[in-house]
Design a protein around this motif. Sequence first.
Motif, mmCIF file in Angstrom:
data_model
loop_
_atom_site.group_PDB
_atom_site.id
_atom_site.type_symbol
_atom_site.label_atom_id
_atom_site.label_comp_id
_atom_site.label_asym_id
_atom_site.label_seq_id
_atom_site.Cartn_x
_atom_site.Cartn_y
_atom_site.Cartn_z
ATOM 1 N N ASN A 132 0.836 -1.344 0.009
ATOM 2 C CA ASN A 132 0.190 -0.084 0.047
ATOM 3 C C ASN A 132 0.709 1.300 0.068
ATOM 4 O OD1 ASN A 132 -2.671 -1.385 0.023
ATOM 5 N ND2 ASN A 132 -2.193 -1.847 2.203
ATOM 6 N N MET A 133 1.960 1.206 -0.676
ATOM 7 C CA MET A 133 3.017 2.332 -0.846
ATOM 8 C C MET A 133 2.318 3.201 -1.866
ATOM 9 S SD MET A 133 5.650 3.852 0.175
ATOM 10 C CE MET A 133 5.960 2.519 1.522
ATOM 11 N N LEU A 134 2.410 4.577 -1.486
ATOM 12 C CA LEU A 134 2.272 5.614 -2.612
ATOM 13 C C LEU A 134 3.340 5.360 -3.562
ATOM 14 C CD1 LEU A 134 1.409 9.402 -2.050
ATOM 15 C CD2 LEU A 134 2.783 8.566 -4.067
ATOM 16 N N ILE A 135 2.919 5.037 -5.085
ATOM 17 C CA ILE A 135 3.863 5.060 -6.194
ATOM 18 C C ILE A 135 3.679 5.819 -7.363
ATOM 19 C CG2 ILE A 135 5.096 3.279 -7.626
ATOM 20 C CD1 ILE A 135 3.360 0.990 -6.162
ATOM 21 N N GLY A 136 4.613 6.591 -7.546
ATOM 22 C CA GLY A 136 4.280 7.634 -8.740
ATOM 23 C C GLY A 136 5.376 7.839 -9.811
ATOM 24 N N ILE A 137 4.961 8.371 -10.855
ATOM 25 C CA ILE A 137 6.147 8.713 -11.902
ATOM 26 C C ILE A 137 6.387 10.217 -11.962
ATOM 27 C CG2 ILE A 137 6.489 8.501 -14.199
ATOM 28 C CD1 ILE A 137 5.140 5.921 -14.317
ATOM 29 N N ILE A 138 7.643 10.713 -12.195
ATOM 30 C CA ILE A 138 7.722 12.128 -12.692
ATOM 31 C C ILE A 138 8.597 11.980 -13.796
ATOM 32 C CG2 ILE A 138 8.509 14.476 -11.770
ATOM 33 C CD1 ILE A 138 8.365 13.384 -8.802
ATOM 34 N N THR A 139 8.310 12.504 -15.001
ATOM 35 C CA THR A 139 8.823 12.308 -16.018
ATOM 36 C C THR A 139 8.823 13.605 -17.013
ATOM 37 O OG1 THR A 139 9.303 11.099 -18.288
ATOM 38 C CG2 THR A 139 7.036 11.570 -17.316
ATOM 39 N N ASN A 140 9.949 13.977 -17.612
ATOM 40 C CA ASN A 140 9.736 15.108 -18.603
ATOM 41 C C ASN A 140 9.296 14.466 -19.812
ATOM 42 O OD1 ASN A 140 10.966 16.973 -16.897
ATOM 43 N ND2 ASN A 140 13.126 17.028 -17.924
ATOM 44 N N GLY A 141 8.666 15.366 -20.592
ATOM 45 C CA GLY A 141 8.379 14.811 -22.140
ATOM 46 C C GLY A 141 7.304 15.344 -22.380
ATOM 47 N N ALA A 142 6.737 14.889 -23.814
ATOM 48 C CA ALA A 142 5.392 15.353 -24.517
ATOM 49 C C ALA A 142 4.426 14.469 -23.520
ATOM 50 C CB ALA A 142 5.364 15.421 -25.712
ATOM 51 N N SER A 152 5.715 16.714 -17.375
ATOM 52 C CA SER A 152 6.295 18.047 -17.184
ATOM 53 C C SER A 152 5.231 18.947 -18.286
ATOM 54 C CB SER A 152 8.021 18.180 -17.692
ATOM 55 O OG SER A 152 8.167 17.537 -19.042
ATOM 56 N N ASP A 153 5.049 18.238 -19.316
ATOM 57 C CA ASP A 153 4.086 19.132 -20.251
ATOM 58 C C ASP A 153 2.801 19.700 -19.543
ATOM 59 O OD1 ASP A 153 5.448 19.396 -22.406
ATOM 60 O OD2 ASP A 153 4.196 18.334 -23.763
ATOM 61 N N GLU A 154 2.382 18.665 -18.690
ATOM 62 C CA GLU A 154 0.996 19.050 -18.081
ATOM 63 C C GLU A 154 1.195 20.055 -17.050
ATOM 64 O OE1 GLU A 154 -1.391 14.918 -18.895
ATOM 65 O OE2 GLU A 154 0.022 14.948 -17.030
ATOM 66 N N GLN A 213 9.517 21.541 -15.806
ATOM 67 C CA GLN A 213 10.389 20.292 -15.704
ATOM 68 C C GLN A 213 11.562 20.120 -15.162
ATOM 69 O OE1 GLN A 213 11.121 19.829 -20.029
ATOM 70 N NE2 GLN A 213 12.735 21.290 -20.147
ATOM 71 N N LYS A 214 11.923 19.023 -14.881
ATOM 72 C CA LYS A 214 13.218 18.972 -14.246
ATOM 73 C C LYS A 214 14.426 19.502 -15.249
ATOM 74 C CE LYS A 214 12.600 14.153 -14.435
ATOM 75 N NZ LYS A 214 12.852 12.789 -14.561
ATOM 76 N N PRO A 215 15.436 19.723 -14.683
ATOM 77 C CA PRO A 215 15.717 19.770 -13.254
ATOM 78 C C PRO A 215 15.272 20.787 -12.115
ATOM 79 C CG PRO A 215 17.448 20.870 -14.476
ATOM 80 C CD PRO A 215 16.587 20.410 -15.199
ATOM 81 N N ASP A 216 14.277 21.632 -12.564
ATOM 82 C CA ASP A 216 13.758 22.694 -11.884
ATOM 83 C C ASP A 216 13.073 22.214 -10.653
ATOM 84 O OD1 ASP A 216 12.533 24.708 -10.572
ATOM 85 O OD2 ASP A 216 11.613 25.530 -12.554
#
Length: 248
Positions: free
Chosen positions: A129-139, A164-166, A170-173
């Motif tokens: 029950n771990m919170l799992i996520g994605i952070i990605t740059n791109g369209a 990042s588009d949404e 974007q990273k690395p900010d």
Amino acid sequence: MKANGIFFDLDNTLFNYDRAFGLAAVQSFSELCEEQMILGCAKENMRREWLKVFKTNCDRFWGDYECGALSRLAYQKKRFIASLRSCGLEAESNRAALGFEERLREYIPSYCQLYAGVSEMLQDLFDRNMLIGIITNGAETVQRKKIEALNLTKWIKPQHIFISDEMEVQKPDPAIFFKVQEQTNCGLPLYVGDSWDQDIYPAAKSGWKAVWLTTSESESLKTRSRLLDYRRAFSIYQLNQLIISYIE
């Protein structure tokens, strides 16, 4: 303090993006040659030679795109045209560059495969029950097609996927990490990525714990001198062990 949320980069962290990109690029190039939208492709081993040059030009012009000197479309066109010229090839018309990029985006998801051990790692986190996520740059459309092809929503809720588009940052900010933390209400996040500059450094500077998934055994003095909260993993197995140590 134990981490209560695990966030991953996407490309070259959960799957081999370089492999998928290369296979999709060769397929797109081959089709344009067969349709005579690229002229001069008769040379033996041309596809292999062109791919090598194309990958070089992707890196060559990336800095101009990253700093804003080139738009995304201008960057894509420049790397394609420069690669043709280096190989003594010619585009039949201006449609060739656009056609190549359209096919490339379409074909990449079909070559996406999770690294061995990733599905088991994600399932274990899901079962906890771990919170799992994605952070990605791109369209947005491109990244979501990859995510769909990899079936990542089996373990990761759509509201925990950040592109990042949404997000209009974007990273690395570091702002992207602060935004994610605020939107998920995750107090002790851990981030996993393959790039020091794009992933690990900004995440750690934002107060996150971080794991650097890298194939390089060497670590520069510049890296070691930074007193940041991060660890290194050299395989998915080692990554999984490190994640467990952060959450148990």
